[in-house]
Motif scaffolding. Structure first.
Motif, PDB file in Angstrom:
ATOM      1  N   ALA A   1       0.855  -0.992   0.017  1.00  0.00           N
ATOM      2  CA  ALA A   1      -0.015   0.019  -0.133  1.00  0.00           C
ATOM      3  C   ALA A   1       0.862   1.310   0.025  1.00  0.00           C
ATOM      4  O   ALA A   1       0.520   2.459  -0.823  1.00  0.00           O
ATOM      5  CB  ALA A   1      -0.917  -0.180   1.305  1.00  0.00           C
ATOM      6  N   ALA A   2       1.928   1.162   0.619  1.00  0.00           N
ATOM      7  CA  ALA A   2       2.880   2.262   0.932  1.00  0.00           C
ATOM      8  C   ALA A   2       3.361   2.677  -0.466  1.00  0.00           C
ATOM      9  O   ALA A   2       3.572   3.981  -0.923  1.00  0.00           O
ATOM     10  CB  ALA A   2       4.061   2.152   1.833  1.00  0.00           C
TER      11      ALA A   2
ATOM     12  N   ALA B   1       7.319   4.034   0.768  1.00  0.00           N
ATOM     13  CA  ALA B   1       6.332   5.459   0.571  1.00  0.00           C
ATOM     14  C   ALA B   1       7.272   6.520   0.164  1.00  0.00           C
ATOM     15  O   ALA B   1       6.728   7.312  -0.686  1.00  0.00           O
ATOM     16  CB  ALA B   1       5.818   5.699   1.961  1.00  0.00           C
ATOM     17  N   VAL B   2       8.357   6.832   0.828  1.00  0.00           N
ATOM     18  CA  VAL B   2       9.066   8.042   0.263  1.00  0.00           C
ATOM     19  C   VAL B   2       9.757   7.855  -0.953  1.00  0.00           C
ATOM     20  O   VAL B   2       9.798   8.869  -1.758  1.00  0.00           O
ATOM     21  CB  VAL B   2      10.158   8.288   1.281  1.00  0.00           C
ATOM     22  N   ALA B   3      10.129   6.802  -1.414  1.00  0.00           N
ATOM     23  CA  ALA B   3      10.737   6.619  -2.828  1.00  0.00           C
ATOM     24  C   ALA B   3       9.652   6.573  -3.702  1.00  0.00           C
ATOM     25  O   ALA B   3       9.957   7.309  -4.942  1.00  0.00           O
ATOM     26  CB  ALA B   3      11.239   5.007  -2.903  1.00  0.00           C
ATOM     27  N   SER B   4       8.323   6.367  -3.569  1.00  0.00           N
ATOM     28  CA  SER B   4       7.309   6.714  -4.434  1.00  0.00           C
ATOM     29  C   SER B   4       6.547   8.021  -4.444  1.00  0.00           C
ATOM     30  O   SER B   4       6.094   8.768  -5.197  1.00  0.00           O
ATOM     31  CB  SER B   4       6.105   5.900  -4.295  1.00  0.00           C
ATOM     32  N   ASP B   5       7.186   8.852  -3.451  1.00  0.00           N
ATOM     33  CA  ASP B   5       7.067  10.308  -3.326  1.00  0.00           C
ATOM     34  C   ASP B   5       5.428  10.665  -3.104  1.00  0.00           C
ATOM     35  O   ASP B   5       5.281  11.716  -3.854  1.00  0.00           O
ATOM     36  CB  ASP B   5       7.782  11.010  -4.427  1.00  0.00           C
ATOM     37  N   HIS B   6       4.768   9.732  -2.572  1.00  0.00           N
ATOM     38  CA  HIS B   6       3.466  10.215  -2.134  1.00  0.00           C
ATOM     39  C   HIS B   6       3.315  11.102  -1.104  1.00  0.00           C
ATOM     40  O   HIS B   6       3.660  10.718   0.164  1.00  0.00           O
ATOM     41  CB  HIS B   6       2.431   8.969  -1.994  1.00  0.00           C
ATOM     42  N   ASN B   7       2.705  12.231  -1.232  1.00  0.00           N
ATOM     43  CA  ASN B   7       2.739  13.324  -0.121  1.00  0.00           C
ATOM     44  C   ASN B   7       2.197  12.782   1.031  1.00  0.00           C
ATOM     45  O   ASN B   7       2.432  12.784   2.170  1.00  0.00           O
ATOM     46  CB  ASN B   7       2.077  14.671  -0.753  1.00  0.00           C
TER      47      ASN B   7
ATOM     48  N   THR C   1       3.786   9.921   2.859  1.00  0.00           N
ATOM     49  CA  THR C   1       4.621   9.866   3.539  1.00  0.00           C
ATOM     50  C   THR C   1       4.154  10.889   4.969  1.00  0.00           C
ATOM     51  O   THR C   1       5.033  10.309   6.095  1.00  0.00           O
ATOM     52  CB  THR C   1       5.749  11.115   3.067  1.00  0.00           C
ATOM     53  N   GLU C   2       3.395  11.633   4.896  1.00  0.00           N
ATOM     54  CA  GLU C   2       2.791  12.445   6.161  1.00  0.00           C
ATOM     55  C   GLU C   2       2.170  11.428   7.062  1.00  0.00           C
ATOM     56  O   GLU C   2       2.254  11.477   8.254  1.00  0.00           O
ATOM     57  CB  GLU C   2       1.713  13.412   5.865  1.00  0.00           C
ATOM     58  N   LEU C   3       1.488  10.388   6.395  1.00  0.00           N
ATOM     59  CA  LEU C   3       0.832   9.598   7.350  1.00  0.00           C
ATOM     60  C   LEU C   3       1.804   8.668   7.944  1.00  0.00           C
ATOM     61  O   LEU C   3       1.613   8.161   9.108  1.00  0.00           O
ATOM     62  CB  LEU C   3      -0.126   8.267   6.315  1.00  0.00           C
TER      63      LEU C   3
ATOM     64  N   VAL D   1       8.843  16.004  -2.242  1.00  0.00           N
ATOM     65  CA  VAL D   1       7.742  16.400  -1.189  1.00  0.00           C
ATOM     66  C   VAL D   1       8.080  15.406  -0.078  1.00  0.00           C
ATOM     67  O   VAL D   1       8.130  15.827   1.003  1.00  0.00           O
ATOM     68  CB  VAL D   1       6.325  16.103  -1.717  1.00  0.00           C
ATOM     69  N   ALA D   2       8.556  14.101  -0.220  1.00  0.00           N
ATOM     70  CA  ALA D   2       8.768  13.308   0.757  1.00  0.00           C
ATOM     71  C   ALA D   2      10.008  13.811   1.399  1.00  0.00           C
ATOM     72  O   ALA D   2      10.122  13.453   2.699  1.00  0.00           O
ATOM     73  CB  ALA D   2       9.226  11.714   0.296  1.00  0.00           C
ATOM     74  N   LEU D   3      10.947  14.289   0.861  1.00  0.00           N
ATOM     75  CA  LEU D   3      12.280  14.791   1.392  1.00  0.00           C
ATOM     76  C   LEU D   3      12.057  15.888   2.276  1.00  0.00           C
ATOM     77  O   LEU D   3      12.343  16.020   3.444  1.00  0.00           O
ATOM     78  CB  LEU D   3      13.300  15.303   0.286  1.00  0.00           C
ATOM     79  N   ARG D   4      11.294  16.763   1.796  1.00  0.00           N
ATOM     80  CA  ARG D   4      10.838  18.051   2.790  1.00  0.00           C
ATOM     81  C   ARG D   4       9.986  17.463   3.908  1.00  0.00           C
ATOM     82  O   ARG D   4      10.238  18.077   5.048  1.00  0.00           O
ATOM     83  CB  ARG D   4       9.936  19.097   1.941  1.00  0.00           C
ATOM     84  N   ARG D   5       9.252  16.576   3.766  1.00  0.00           N
ATOM     85  CA  ARG D   5       8.196  15.815   5.032  1.00  0.00           C
ATOM     86  C   ARG D   5       9.509  15.290   6.018  1.00  0.00           C
ATOM     87  O   ARG D   5       9.363  15.424   7.400  1.00  0.00           O
ATOM     88  CB  ARG D   5       7.449  14.974   4.711  1.00  0.00           C
ATOM     89  N   LEU D   6      10.508  14.718   5.561  1.00  0.00           N
ATOM     90  CA  LEU D   6      11.670  13.993   6.384  1.00  0.00           C
ATOM     91  C   LEU D   6      12.217  15.125   6.966  1.00  0.00           C
ATOM     92  O   LEU D   6      12.906  14.771   8.197  1.00  0.00           O
ATOM     93  CB  LEU D   6      12.196  12.981   5.476  1.00  0.00           C
TER      94      LEU D   6
END
Length: 257
Positions: A30-31, A64-70, A73-75, A107-112
């Motif tokens: 799912a991720a 999740a972060v590799a697929s870069d789904h905003n 990643t937050e979830l 996006v995922a990078l910024r969340r991390l």
């Protein structure tokens, strides 16, 4: 499908965390696919391990972060039981994968980066840093983000002696290489463990625009030889890069004759 998943998870005789032949659990799948509804259902359960590694050692948040789904990643980052720093079998952390995200939005990078507990500079088992992966992927906006952090590993060599600039030289991403040359703290002509310089890689694989960036620099030896005695000109010749050969020959003639 969402209703079916809810019905299945409500049953006591259904295992919610079974791995497939690759060791990936339903949460991991799912991720990676961006199914936030499914991931949220799995993460809300106490009988699911959100940090379970697959056969390659990757955790669901890594996918999740590799697929870069905003939203995905937050979830994951909002779930207190998720460890954002677990490395896979190759030593790559979620942060490393985010720097080489498939869809390149960053996006995922910024969340991390919003999480102070996320490890940012850890090299993988080959010695490659997150910056190195961002460079080889040609992700200029991610490189800019890392530079804004005053990234300390700009010249860090991997286990084969290749720096981020060396990886960039073998690409077709002129903007990426230009950014690195502007921020270069070391030598733009630093050889790797095989004696190959960034110019050597540019001659073999890089775009002609990338090659031109190195040919114009006075601190780059246009006639350098690697440990096998091969020059950049010969690499261009052996790979049928006729335009590159002409560019190198003209640069040598102008500088040395």
């Amino acid at each position: 499908r969402e209703a079916i998943l809810e019905l299945l998870l409500a049953r006591d005789d259904v295992d919610p965390d079974p791995p497939d032949r690759d060791g990936r659990t339903p949460l991991s799948l799912a991720a990676g696919s961006g199914s936030t509804f499914s991931a949220q259902l799995f993460l809300s359960r106490d009988d699911i391990n959100p940090n379970l590694r697959d056969n390659s050692g990757r955790t669901p948040i890594s996918w999740a972060v590799a697929s870069d789904h905003n939203d995905m990643t937050e979830l994951f980052l909002a779930a207190p039981s998720v460890d954002p720093n677990l490395a896979d079998n190759s030593g790559r952390t979620p942060f490393s994968w985010a720097c080489d995200a498939y869809h390149y939005s960053g996006v995922a990078l910024r969340r991390l980066l919003e999480r102070p507990d996320v490890i940012r500079h850890q090299p993988d088992n080959t010695g490659r840093t997150p910056l190195s992966w961002a460079v080889s992927g040609g992700h200029s906006h991610i490189i800019d983000t890392l530079f804004a952090l005053d990234y300390a590993d700009i010249d860090a060599p991997d286990n084969n002696g290749r720096t981020p600039l060396s990886w960039g030289a073998g690409s077709r991403e002129v903007d990426t290489v230009h950014r690195l040359l502007e921020r270069e703290r070391g030598d733009a002509d630093t050889p790797d463990s095989n004696g190959r310089t960034p110019l050597s890689w540019a001659a073999e694989r890089g775009s002609y625009e990338v090659l031109s960036l190195f040919l114009r620099r006075d601190d780059v030896d246009l006639r350098s030889r690697d440990h096998s005695g091969i020059t950049p000109l010969r690499y261009a010749h052996e790979n049928g890069r006729l335009t590159g050969m002409s560019m190198i020959e003209e640069a040598i003639e102008e500088r040395y004759h």
